[in-house]
Each structure stands twice: as C-alpha cells, then as structure tokens.
Design a protein around this motif. Structure first.
Motif, PDB file in Angstrom:
ATOM      1  N   HIS A  62       0.826  -1.209   0.000  1.00 32.82           N
ATOM      2  CA  HIS A  62       0.000   0.000   0.000  1.00 32.82           C
ATOM      3  C   HIS A  62       0.861   1.260   0.000  1.00 32.82           C
ATOM      4  O   HIS A  62       0.517   2.245  -0.672  1.00 32.82           O
ATOM      5  CB  HIS A  62      -0.948  -0.017   1.204  1.00 32.82           C
ATOM      6  CG  HIS A  62      -1.904   1.120   1.226  1.00 32.82           C
ATOM      7  ND1 HIS A  62      -2.957   1.234   0.337  1.00 32.82           N
ATOM      8  CD2 HIS A  62      -1.961   2.217   2.024  1.00 32.82           C
ATOM      9  CE1 HIS A  62      -3.625   2.353   0.593  1.00 32.82           C
ATOM     10  NE2 HIS A  62      -3.044   2.964   1.609  1.00 32.82           N
ATOM     11  N   HIS A  64       3.635   1.671  -1.492  1.00 32.92           N
ATOM     12  CA  HIS A  64       4.051   1.862  -2.892  1.00 32.92           C
ATOM     13  C   HIS A  64       2.893   2.393  -3.738  1.00 32.92           C
ATOM     14  O   HIS A  64       3.096   3.241  -4.612  1.00 32.92           O
ATOM     15  CB  HIS A  64       4.597   0.558  -3.474  1.00 32.92           C
ATOM     16  CG  HIS A  64       5.932   0.195  -2.921  1.00 32.92           C
ATOM     17  ND1 HIS A  64       7.095   0.754  -3.358  1.00 32.92           N
ATOM     18  CD2 HIS A  64       6.271  -0.660  -1.927  1.00 32.92           C
ATOM     19  CE1 HIS A  64       8.105   0.248  -2.678  1.00 32.92           C
ATOM     20  NE2 HIS A  64       7.625  -0.604  -1.797  1.00 32.92           N
ATOM     21  N   TRP A  65       1.698   1.910  -3.488  1.00 32.29           N
ATOM     22  CA  TRP A  65       0.525   2.423  -4.201  1.00 32.29           C
ATOM     23  C   TRP A  65       0.346   3.916  -3.907  1.00 32.29           C
ATOM     24  O   TRP A  65       0.085   4.703  -4.813  1.00 32.29           O
ATOM     25  CB  TRP A  65      -0.733   1.638  -3.800  1.00 32.29           C
ATOM     26  CG  TRP A  65      -1.958   2.189  -4.450  1.00 32.29           C
ATOM     27  CD1 TRP A  65      -2.434   1.883  -5.698  1.00 32.29           C
ATOM     28  CD2 TRP A  65      -2.847   3.174  -3.912  1.00 32.29           C
ATOM     29  NE1 TRP A  65      -3.568   2.629  -5.959  1.00 32.29           N
ATOM     30  CE2 TRP A  65      -3.839   3.426  -4.878  1.00 32.29           C
ATOM     31  CE3 TRP A  65      -2.898   3.865  -2.706  1.00 32.29           C
ATOM     32  CZ2 TRP A  65      -4.873   4.340  -4.672  1.00 32.29           C
ATOM     33  CZ3 TRP A  65      -3.926   4.777  -2.498  1.00 32.29           C
ATOM     34  CH2 TRP A  65      -4.894   5.001  -3.479  1.00 32.29           C
ATOM     35  N   ALA A  68       2.864   5.959  -5.937  1.00 29.49           N
ATOM     36  CA  ALA A  68       2.461   6.129  -7.333  1.00 29.49           C
ATOM     37  C   ALA A  68       1.325   7.131  -7.459  1.00 29.49           C
ATOM     38  O   ALA A  68       1.303   7.963  -8.375  1.00 29.49           O
ATOM     39  CB  ALA A  68       2.065   4.780  -7.933  1.00 29.49           C
ATOM     40  N   LYS A  69       0.384   7.097  -6.541  1.00 31.25           N
ATOM     41  CA  LYS A  69      -0.734   8.044  -6.553  1.00 31.25           C
ATOM     42  C   LYS A  69      -0.237   9.467  -6.354  1.00 31.25           C
ATOM     43  O   LYS A  69      -0.645  10.389  -7.073  1.00 31.25           O
ATOM     44  CB  LYS A  69      -1.749   7.672  -5.465  1.00 31.25           C
ATOM     45  CG  LYS A  69      -2.906   8.659  -5.343  1.00 31.25           C
ATOM     46  CD  LYS A  69      -3.889   8.261  -4.278  1.00 31.25           C
ATOM     47  CE  LYS A  69      -5.030   9.228  -4.074  1.00 31.25           C
ATOM     48  NZ  LYS A  69      -5.289  10.223  -5.070  1.00 31.25           N
TER      49      LYS A  69
END
Length: 123
Positions: A62, A64-65, A68-69
């Motif tokens: 999460h 890493h997500w 990216a966001k």
C-alpha cells in the motif's frame, strides 16, 4: 512509545501531511533531497524492513501504491521518480519506523550520490 513518526501519526507532532488513509500517512520531508520529497509511513509501527512479517505485505504494498498516486497527483509520474526504503544504520535509516521516500521533480542520477562524487572529483 518514543517514536517520532508514531507521534506524527497520532497528531502529537505537526507535519506537512499530504495524504492520509486507514493504513498510511504521507508528509513532506523536512530536509528535501529533490524538488518533491515526501515520506510515506504505515500507521502501525514497524521499526525496520527486517521486522516485516508476511501479514504486513498489504501495508508495505500500500505504501508503494500511495507513492504512485502522489507522483501522479503532483504531475511527475510520467517523467519518473524514485522510491527508497533505508534499513538500519548502514542503510541510512535514522528514524526507526519504516518509511518510503518518494523523490521527484527533477532528473535523478545513478548512483544516488553521483552529484556529491562529481564535486569531490572536480575539487
């Protein structure tokens, strides 16, 4: 607990927060190494990457997500960015609560210390 980042999560220490959800908090680094430099941390205390268990996979993924966001939201995802976890003293970790560095907004060389190395060579 005497953890700086746990205190930020709890709201006991102010930070320039740019993202929060049930698993993570992101805030701007107070000593930026790039035009955009944020730290993304889990709400739960995990001291180092060595302390991650199989049950922590979701939260680490999460982070890493979120990186990216944030890169997309701040307009540098397509140009590129760097994410870094430091682990323990030799890895450069200074706060013992895992945190993912998100750096962007300029071309980032490799190795990461090349600008410092170039100055030393040129002197």
């Amino acid at each position: 607990m005497d953890c700086l980042f746990c205190k930020i999560v709890a709201g006991d220490i102010p930070a320039n927060k740019i993202y929060e959800d049930e698993l993570a908090v992101a805030f701007m680094d107070i000593n930026p190494q790039a035009p955009f430099h944020a730290l993304i941390i889990p709400r739960q205390h995990l001291a180092t990457l060595n302390d991650i268990s199989v049950e922590d996979r979701e939260v680490v993924g999460h982070l890493h997500w979120v990186a990216a966001k944030l890169a997309a939201d701040h307009g540098f995802a397509d140009d590129g960015y760097r994410t870094v976890f430091n682990c323990n003293r030799h890895g450069g970790q200074t706060v013992y609560h895992i945190h993912l560095h998100l750096l962007g907004g300029k071309p980032l060389g490799w190795p990461p210390y090349q600008d410092t190395l170039k100055v030393a060579i040129d002197d």
